[in-house]
Design an enzyme around this catalytic site. Structure first.
Site, PDB file in Angstrom:
ATOM      1  N   ASN A   9      46.103  18.893 -13.681  1.00 54.66           N
ATOM      2  CA  ASN A   9      45.544  19.027 -15.025  1.00 54.66           C
ATOM      3  C   ASN A   9      46.021  17.932 -15.970  1.00 54.66           C
ATOM      4  O   ASN A   9      45.283  17.527 -16.869  1.00 54.66           O
ATOM      5  CB  ASN A   9      45.908  20.401 -15.600  1.00 54.66           C
ATOM      6  CG  ASN A   9      45.168  21.524 -14.908  1.00 54.66           C
ATOM      7  OD1 ASN A   9      43.944  21.572 -14.924  1.00 54.66           O
ATOM      8  ND2 ASN A   9      45.900  22.421 -14.275  1.00 54.66           N
ATOM      9  N   THR A  10      47.251  17.448 -15.774  1.00 49.33           N
ATOM     10  CA  THR A  10      47.802  16.426 -16.657  1.00 49.33           C
ATOM     11  C   THR A  10      47.799  15.055 -15.999  1.00 49.33           C
ATOM     12  O   THR A  10      47.402  14.069 -16.623  1.00 49.33           O
ATOM     13  CB  THR A  10      49.244  16.795 -17.074  1.00 49.33           C
ATOM     14  OG1 THR A  10      49.225  18.065 -17.737  1.00 49.33           O
ATOM     15  CG2 THR A  10      49.818  15.746 -18.013  1.00 49.33           C
ATOM     16  N   TYR A 100      47.036  38.325  -1.164  1.00 52.34           N
ATOM     17  CA  TYR A 100      46.760  38.088  -2.584  1.00 52.34           C
ATOM     18  C   TYR A 100      45.450  38.779  -2.905  1.00 52.34           C
ATOM     19  O   TYR A 100      44.527  38.764  -2.082  1.00 52.34           O
ATOM     20  CB  TYR A 100      46.651  36.582  -2.821  1.00 52.34           C
ATOM     21  CG  TYR A 100      46.843  36.115  -4.249  1.00 52.34           C
ATOM     22  CD1 TYR A 100      48.109  35.981  -4.799  1.00 52.34           C
ATOM     23  CD2 TYR A 100      45.748  35.755  -5.043  1.00 52.34           C
ATOM     24  CE1 TYR A 100      48.292  35.517  -6.087  1.00 52.34           C
ATOM     25  CE2 TYR A 100      45.925  35.294  -6.337  1.00 52.34           C
ATOM     26  CZ  TYR A 100      47.192  35.168  -6.862  1.00 52.34           C
ATOM     27  OH  TYR A 100      47.376  34.709  -8.142  1.00 52.34           O
ATOM     28  N   GLY A 107      45.341  28.317  -7.098  1.00 52.98           N
ATOM     29  CA  GLY A 107      45.184  26.870  -7.173  1.00 52.98           C
ATOM     30  C   GLY A 107      45.454  26.232  -5.822  1.00 52.98           C
ATOM     31  O   GLY A 107      46.440  26.573  -5.146  1.00 52.98           O
ATOM     32  N   ASP A 109      46.593  23.435  -5.134  1.00 56.39           N
ATOM     33  CA  ASP A 109      47.902  22.770  -5.109  1.00 56.39           C
ATOM     34  C   ASP A 109      49.014  23.737  -4.767  1.00 56.39           C
ATOM     35  O   ASP A 109      49.985  23.373  -4.093  1.00 56.39           O
ATOM     36  CB  ASP A 109      48.179  22.062  -6.435  1.00 56.39           C
ATOM     37  CG  ASP A 109      48.092  22.988  -7.645  1.00 56.39           C
ATOM     38  OD1 ASP A 109      47.487  24.068  -7.560  1.00 56.39           O
ATOM     39  OD2 ASP A 109      48.619  22.588  -8.711  1.00 56.39           O
ATOM     40  N   ASP A 130      57.331  24.727  -9.049  1.00 58.14           N
ATOM     41  CA  ASP A 130      56.639  23.472  -9.376  1.00 58.14           C
ATOM     42  C   ASP A 130      56.604  23.325 -10.894  1.00 58.14           C
ATOM     43  O   ASP A 130      55.932  24.087 -11.598  1.00 58.14           O
ATOM     44  CB  ASP A 130      55.218  23.491  -8.805  1.00 58.14           C
ATOM     45  CG  ASP A 130      54.519  22.144  -8.930  1.00 58.14           C
ATOM     46  OD1 ASP A 130      55.017  21.273  -9.664  1.00 58.14           O
ATOM     47  OD2 ASP A 130      53.468  21.960  -8.295  1.00 58.14           O
TER      48      ASP A 130
END
Length: 256
Positions: A9-10, A100, A107, A109, A130
């Site tokens: 995202n960044t 889950y 995500g 990642d 993270d």
């Protein structure tokens, strides 16, 4: 060569590996920008190839992305300008058992980090922290099952929000404090950032282990501030700053 790309995202991170033995050769970052064009990406990648001395068309490309708006731009850029088919990794590509409620919400990642952790520490209970735009904590059992996790506002995200919402606070540059009890506003905030997040991780690790009945777990951290926060945490055992890239490489080796 394998070029592993982590679109976050960044930041977007590029990593370079030797395909045969997985030797990690280099990495580089650029700001994630959803308005970037195919041509701008091509210029950036062409320059990166020159810096890293990648010969024409000798590389494979695998991409982990949490910014779906950019997936087409990347794959189209590689196809149009470099005649390379770049693989976008989907959650279903990652060979890991998942417990889950809604697996598609995870995500990519986070699952790649879990897969990378399993490859590095097989058959161990894992707690993977993270430090990114969000701080994520992902839990993997010794049976190599992804059990879920915890999501918190990231360190820099929290700090910039605090600055934006508090009129008198100065802009704070991220650097570790020299003591817990700050003697001025900047010191107080830095202490809160580092001691606060270190203590928070320690307490969450303890609660996770208590809830799951784990006596032992490998606690590993990744992300740009992982090394700095480790100094303020009793529970983080290992730092792997390029865990996502390593996970991409391991998945490419196994699946592609």
């Amino acid at each position: 060569m394998l070029v592993a790309i982590d679109i976050g995202n960044t930041n977007t991170t590029f990593g370079l590996f030797r395909k045969k033995n997985g030797e990690f050769l280099n990495s580089g970052n650029l700001k994630t920008d959803i308005s970037i064009t195919t041509e701008e990406l091509a210029i950036i990648y062409k320059n990166l190839k020159e810096i890293w001395r990648i010969e024409e068309n000798e590389e494979d490309v695998a991409i982990c992305s949490v910014v779906p708006q950019l997936n087409y731009e990347f794959t189209h850029m590689f196809d149009k300008y470099f005649n390379i088919k770049a693989y976008i990794i989907e959650n279903s590509d990652i060979p890991i058992k998942i417990e889950y409620d809604f697996p598609n919400e995870i995500g990519t990642d986070r699952l790649i980090n879990a897969f990378g952790g399993i490859k590095k520490y097989p058959n161990k209970n894992l707690i993977i922290v993270d430090f990114g735009t969000a701080t994520t904590i992902d839990i993997v059992s010794a049976s190599n099952t992804y059990l879920g996790g915890i999501i918190l506002p990231g360190i820099i995200t929290s700090l910039r929000t605090l600055e934006a919402k508090t009129a008198k606070l100065p802009h704070i540059h991220i650097s570790p404090p020299s003591r817990i009890v700050g003697k001025n506003t900047v010191e107080c905030i830095r202490s809160g950032i580092f001691n606060g997040h270190g203590g928070m991780i320690d307490e969450l690790v303890k609660r996770v282990k208590d809830e799951l009945g784990w006596k032992e777990a490998v606690v590993m951290a990744t992300g740009g501030l992982s090394k700095a926060i480790q100094k303020f945490s009793y529970s983080i055992n290992y730092i792997e700053p390029h865990l996502t890239l390593l996970g991409i490489y391991n998945l490419w080796k196994e699946k592609f």
